[in-house]
Design a protein around this motif. Structure first.
Motif, PDB file in Angstrom:
ATOM      1  N   CYS A  50      28.196  68.095  26.422  1.00 16.62           N
ATOM      2  CA  CYS A  50      29.211  68.226  25.367  1.00 16.62           C
ATOM      3  C   CYS A  50      29.263  66.998  24.467  1.00 16.62           C
ATOM      4  CB  CYS A  50      30.581  68.483  25.980  1.00 16.62           C
ATOM      5  SG  CYS A  50      31.253  67.087  26.923  1.00 16.62           S
ATOM      6  N   GLY A  51      28.646  65.909  24.898  1.00 17.23           N
ATOM      7  CA  GLY A  51      28.614  64.699  24.097  1.00 17.23           C
ATOM      8  C   GLY A  51      29.730  63.719  24.368  1.00 17.23           C
ATOM      9  N   ARG A  52      30.644  64.061  25.246  1.00 20.14           N
ATOM     10  CA  ARG A  52      31.756  63.172  25.561  1.00 20.14           C
ATOM     11  C   ARG A  52      31.416  62.266  26.749  1.00 20.14           C
ATOM     12  NH1 ARG A  52      37.413  66.605  24.704  1.00 20.14           N
ATOM     13  NH2 ARG A  52      36.995  67.167  22.522  1.00 20.14           N
ATOM     14  N   ASP A  53      32.129  61.149  26.815  1.00 20.64           N
ATOM     15  CA  ASP A  53      31.946  60.251  27.944  1.00 20.64           C
ATOM     16  C   ASP A  53      32.442  60.904  29.228  1.00 20.64           C
ATOM     17  OD1 ASP A  53      31.005  58.350  26.206  1.00 20.64           O
ATOM     18  OD2 ASP A  53      32.875  57.192  26.139  1.00 20.64           O
ATOM     19  N   CYS A  54      31.828  60.551  30.329  1.00 25.72           N
ATOM     20  CA  CYS A  54      32.297  61.036  31.626  1.00 25.72           C
ATOM     21  C   CYS A  54      33.712  60.539  31.901  1.00 25.72           C
ATOM     22  CB  CYS A  54      31.368  60.549  32.738  1.00 25.72           C
ATOM     23  SG  CYS A  54      29.788  61.399  32.780  1.00 25.72           S
ATOM     24  N   GLY A  55      34.457  61.327  32.651  1.00 26.07           N
ATOM     25  CA  GLY A  55      35.780  60.911  33.062  1.00 26.07           C
ATOM     26  C   GLY A  55      35.710  59.829  34.121  1.00 26.07           C
ATOM     27  N   LYS A  56      36.782  59.066  34.242  1.00 14.37           N
ATOM     28  CA  LYS A  56      36.846  57.991  35.236  1.00 14.37           C
ATOM     29  C   LYS A  56      38.122  58.131  36.051  1.00 14.37           C
ATOM     30  CE  LYS A  56      34.235  54.574  32.554  1.00 14.37           C
ATOM     31  NZ  LYS A  56      34.273  53.233  31.935  1.00 14.37           N
ATOM     32  N   CYS A 116      41.351  65.302  28.282  1.00 16.99           N
ATOM     33  CA  CYS A 116      40.033  64.980  27.747  1.00 16.99           C
ATOM     34  C   CYS A 116      40.090  64.912  26.219  1.00 16.99           C
ATOM     35  CB  CYS A 116      39.026  66.027  28.207  1.00 16.99           C
ATOM     36  SG  CYS A 116      37.297  65.621  27.848  1.00 16.99           S
ATOM     37  N   ASP A 117      40.797  65.858  25.601  1.00 14.58           N
ATOM     38  CA  ASP A 117      40.934  65.849  24.146  1.00 14.58           C
ATOM     39  C   ASP A 117      41.654  64.597  23.662  1.00 14.58           C
ATOM     40  OD1 ASP A 117      39.576  68.179  23.553  1.00 14.58           O
ATOM     41  OD2 ASP A 117      41.361  69.445  23.604  1.00 14.58           O
ATOM     42  N   ILE A 118      42.676  64.168  24.388  1.00 17.14           N
ATOM     43  CA  ILE A 118      43.409  62.960  23.998  1.00 17.14           C
ATOM     44  C   ILE A 118      42.500  61.743  24.072  1.00 17.14           C
ATOM     45  CG2 ILE A 118      45.280  61.393  24.667  1.00 17.14           C
ATOM     46  CD1 ILE A 118      46.867  63.906  25.517  1.00 17.14           C
ATOM     47  N   ARG A 119      41.727  61.643  25.148  1.00 17.14           N
ATOM     48  CA  ARG A 119      40.798  60.511  25.274  1.00 17.14           C
ATOM     49  C   ARG A 119      39.761  60.510  24.158  1.00 17.14           C
ATOM     50  NH1 ARG A 119      40.731  62.124  30.746  1.00 17.14           N
ATOM     51  NH2 ARG A 119      38.662  63.075  30.476  1.00 17.14           N
ATOM     52  N   ALA A 120      39.281  61.697  23.786  1.00  9.92           N
ATOM     53  CA  ALA A 120      38.177  61.800  22.832  1.00  9.92           C
ATOM     54  C   ALA A 120      38.625  61.640  21.387  1.00  9.92           C
ATOM     55  CB  ALA A 120      37.454  63.136  23.007  1.00  9.92           C
ATOM     56  N   ASN A 121      39.782  62.218  21.025  1.00  6.85           N
ATOM     57  CA  ASN A 121      40.145  62.217  19.602  1.00  6.85           C
ATOM     58  C   ASN A 121      41.643  62.385  19.365  1.00  6.85           C
ATOM     59  OD1 ASN A 121      40.653  65.069  19.893  1.00  6.85           O
ATOM     60  ND2 ASN A 121      38.449  65.375  19.791  1.00  6.85           N
ATOM     61  N   GLU A 122      42.462  61.939  20.311  1.00  4.93           N
ATOM     62  CA  GLU A 122      43.918  62.077  20.198  1.00  4.93           C
ATOM     63  C   GLU A 122      44.361  63.537  20.118  1.00  4.93           C
ATOM     64  OE1 GLU A 122      46.353  59.765  20.520  1.00  4.93           O
ATOM     65  OE2 GLU A 122      44.724  58.436  21.094  1.00  4.93           O
ATOM     66  N   LYS A 176      48.943  69.450  10.946  1.00  7.08           N
ATOM     67  CA  LYS A 176      50.356  69.048  10.942  1.00  7.08           C
ATOM     68  C   LYS A 176      50.933  69.081  12.354  1.00  7.08           C
ATOM     69  CE  LYS A 176      51.359  70.563   6.210  1.00  7.08           C
ATOM     70  NZ  LYS A 176      52.103  71.544   5.363  1.00  7.08           N
ATOM     71  N   TYR A 177      50.545  70.112  13.096  1.00  2.99           N
ATOM     72  CA  TYR A 177      51.068  70.262  14.452  1.00  2.99           C
ATOM     73  C   TYR A 177      50.579  69.144  15.367  1.00  2.99           C
ATOM     74  CZ  TYR A 177      51.994  72.335  19.030  1.00  2.99           C
ATOM     75  OH  TYR A 177      52.429  72.552  20.310  1.00  2.99           O
ATOM     76  N   THR A 178      49.286  68.847  15.329  1.00  3.35           N
ATOM     77  CA  THR A 178      48.758  67.825  16.231  1.00  3.35           C
ATOM     78  C   THR A 178      49.239  66.428  15.855  1.00  3.35           C
ATOM     79  OG1 THR A 178      46.689  67.760  14.932  1.00  3.35           O
ATOM     80  CG2 THR A 178      46.729  69.148  16.904  1.00  3.35           C
ATOM     81  N   ALA A 179      49.504  66.192  14.561  1.00  5.97           N
ATOM     82  CA  ALA A 179      50.066  64.904  14.153  1.00  5.97           C
ATOM     83  C   ALA A 179      51.465  64.735  14.729  1.00  5.97           C
ATOM     84  CB  ALA A 179      50.095  64.799  12.631  1.00  5.97           C
ATOM     85  N   LYS A 180      52.264  65.810  14.682  1.00  2.76           N
ATOM     86  CA  LYS A 180      53.613  65.740  15.243  1.00  2.76           C
ATOM     87  C   LYS A 180      53.554  65.605  16.757  1.00  2.76           C
ATOM     88  CE  LYS A 180      58.109  65.987  15.156  1.00  2.76           C
ATOM     89  NZ  LYS A 180      58.939  64.956  14.479  1.00  2.76           N
ATOM     90  N   ARG A 181      52.636  66.339  17.389  1.00  2.00           N
ATOM     91  CA  ARG A 181      52.496  66.256  18.844  1.00  2.00           C
ATOM     92  C   ARG A 181      52.129  64.841  19.273  1.00  2.00           C
ATOM     93  NH1 ARG A 181      48.306  70.313  21.767  1.00  2.00           N
ATOM     94  NH2 ARG A 181      46.837  68.976  20.660  1.00  2.00           N
ATOM     95  N   SER A 233      42.851  78.308  32.174  1.00  3.32           N
ATOM     96  CA  SER A 233      42.097  77.411  31.296  1.00  3.32           C
ATOM     97  C   SER A 233      42.799  77.207  29.958  1.00  3.32           C
ATOM     98  CB  SER A 233      40.676  77.934  31.075  1.00  3.32           C
ATOM     99  OG  SER A 233      40.683  79.263  30.615  1.00  3.32           O
ATOM    100  N   ALA A 234      43.534  78.217  29.472  1.00  2.88           N
ATOM    101  CA  ALA A 234      44.295  78.056  28.233  1.00  2.88           C
ATOM    102  C   ALA A 234      45.506  77.157  28.474  1.00  2.88           C
ATOM    103  CB  ALA A 234      44.736  79.405  27.697  1.00  2.88           C
ATOM    104  N   ASN A 235      46.129  77.269  29.641  1.00  5.00           N
ATOM    105  CA  ASN A 235      47.271  76.417  29.959  1.00  5.00           C
ATOM    106  C   ASN A 235      46.882  74.941  30.007  1.00  5.00           C
ATOM    107  OD1 ASN A 235      49.922  77.458  30.235  1.00  5.00           O
ATOM    108  ND2 ASN A 235      49.276  78.689  31.971  1.00  5.00           N
ATOM    109  N   THR A 236      45.638  74.651  30.343  1.00  8.72           N
ATOM    110  CA  THR A 236      45.225  73.248  30.418  1.00  8.72           C
ATOM    111  C   THR A 236      45.140  72.595  29.043  1.00  8.72           C
ATOM    112  OG1 THR A 236      42.845  73.758  30.353  1.00  8.72           O
ATOM    113  CG2 THR A 236      43.896  73.654  32.530  1.00  8.72           C
ATOM    114  N   THR A 237      45.257  73.388  27.963  1.00  8.26           N
ATOM    115  CA  THR A 237      45.268  72.810  26.618  1.00  8.26           C
ATOM    116  C   THR A 237      46.676  72.410  26.177  1.00  8.26           C
ATOM    117  OG1 THR A 237      45.551  74.902  25.408  1.00  8.26           O
ATOM    118  CG2 THR A 237      43.297  74.280  26.006  1.00  8.26           C
ATOM    119  N   LEU A 238      47.692  72.671  27.004  1.00  8.34           N
ATOM    120  CA  LEU A 238      49.062  72.296  26.683  1.00  8.34           C
ATOM    121  C   LEU A 238      49.342  70.862  27.112  1.00  8.34           C
ATOM    122  CD1 LEU A 238      51.091  75.443  27.844  1.00  8.34           C
ATOM    123  CD2 LEU A 238      50.426  74.847  25.507  1.00  8.34           C
ATOM    124  N   ASP A 239      50.032  70.107  26.264  1.00 10.84           N
ATOM    125  CA  ASP A 239      50.403  68.733  26.593  1.00 10.84           C
ATOM    126  C   ASP A 239      51.818  68.738  27.184  1.00 10.84           C
ATOM    127  OD1 ASP A 239      50.869  66.064  26.832  1.00 10.84           O
ATOM    128  OD2 ASP A 239      50.302  65.538  24.779  1.00 10.84           O
TER     129      ASP A 239
END
Length: 269
Positions: free
Chosen positions: A10-16, A46-52, A110-115, A139-145
């Motif tokens: 996927c091109g992302r760094d491995c988790g630690k 993972c999304d937060i680590r990669a690109n907020e 707009k939504y992700t900036a507010k989040r 898997s969809a629930n894991t996208t919720l912050d």
């Protein structure tokens, strides 16, 4: 030490781990989705680590073109089945006959900036488990912050309003059981009271992502001046209870209208 890339490509760094141990993949979702569906997808951490977490969810068709501008309305059996599952917890004689996922770059930005703003403020975690959460795939629930109390909630409306919301988001109502604001429920029966019929005798309900942020839980019963809490910078939403739980937010940037559900009584479809 040089970064090690996820083995799924996927091109992302491995988790630690907390102890510094490096995992073979960026996150569990990436490993699961690669195995089950042959694609790369990531959980919210993972999304937060990669690109907020500003990139669209992995299951969006338009995620491939992000950050280019886009607006798509994507249907399919998966979203129809998911919508029916949510509805039939409270409306067993109804089913979703069509469901469209709204993929809009401007609304998502707009939504992700507010989040992210709520995340930075470190809002208190609310002890809220909406009924809708029990009908959304893992898997969809894991996208919720959950750190900003992000949930999926329902809003009954008309087809015309749903289409307008999908392009420009919500406008607050002037009043209700808890004053002015934008109202949601986790009970399909409640939202069904406000859903209008189309020319095809179908009704319309939105399934929205809502970043509740700091939640003020009210005593049971109406409080028509509850919008006074909007002036408190630590309160981003209220949770009141009448015949069902009602969630009210004041800032439309806290909402992403993700699904338009067209539903009908079984036997009339």
């Amino acid at each position: 030490m040089a970064s090690v890339l996820c083995q799924n490509g996927c091109g992302r760094d491995c988790g630690k781990g907390a102890d510094g141990r490096v995992f073979p993949t960026c996150c569990k979702s990436c490993a699961y989705l690669k195995k089950e569906r042959g694609l790369c997808g990531h959980d919210i951490d993972c999304d937060i680590r990669a690109n907020e977490a500003v990139c669209p969810p992995w299951y969006w068709k338009s995620a491939a073109v992000w950050p280019e501008p886009f607006h798509e309305e994507v249907g399919g059996e998966y979203v129809k089945e998911m919508g029916t599952k949510i509805l039939q917890r409270r409306l067993p004689d109804w089913k979703v006959v069509r469901c469209e996922r709204i993929e809009d770059a401007v609304l998502w930005d707009k939504y992700t900036a507010k989040r992210a703003q709520l995340r930075e403020r470190s809002v208190a975690k609310a002890n809220i488990q909406p009924e809708t959460a029990e009908s959304i795939q893992y898997s969809a629930n894991t996208t919720l912050d959950h750190r900003v109390n992000e949930v999926w909630l329902l809003h009954g409306t008309s087809e015309e309003a749903a289409k307008a919301i999908s392009h420009s988001n919500f406008l607050p109502s002037s009043g209700g059981c808890f004053g002015s604001g934008i109202y949601f429920a986790d009970d399909a029966r409640k939202s069904n009271q406000y859903a209008s019929r189309t020319a095809e005798d179908q009704k319309i309900m939105l399934l929205c992502r809502v970043a509740l942020g700091g939640v003020k839980v009210l005593p049971e019963g109406q409080d028509r001046s509850a919008d006074r809490f909007a002036a408190d910078p630590s309160i981003d939403s209220i949770l009141g209870t009448t015949d069902a739980k009602e969630f009210v937010v004041y800032d439309s940037a806290q909402i992403y209208p993700e699904y338009i559900m067209y539903y009908q009584e079984i036997g009339t479809a």
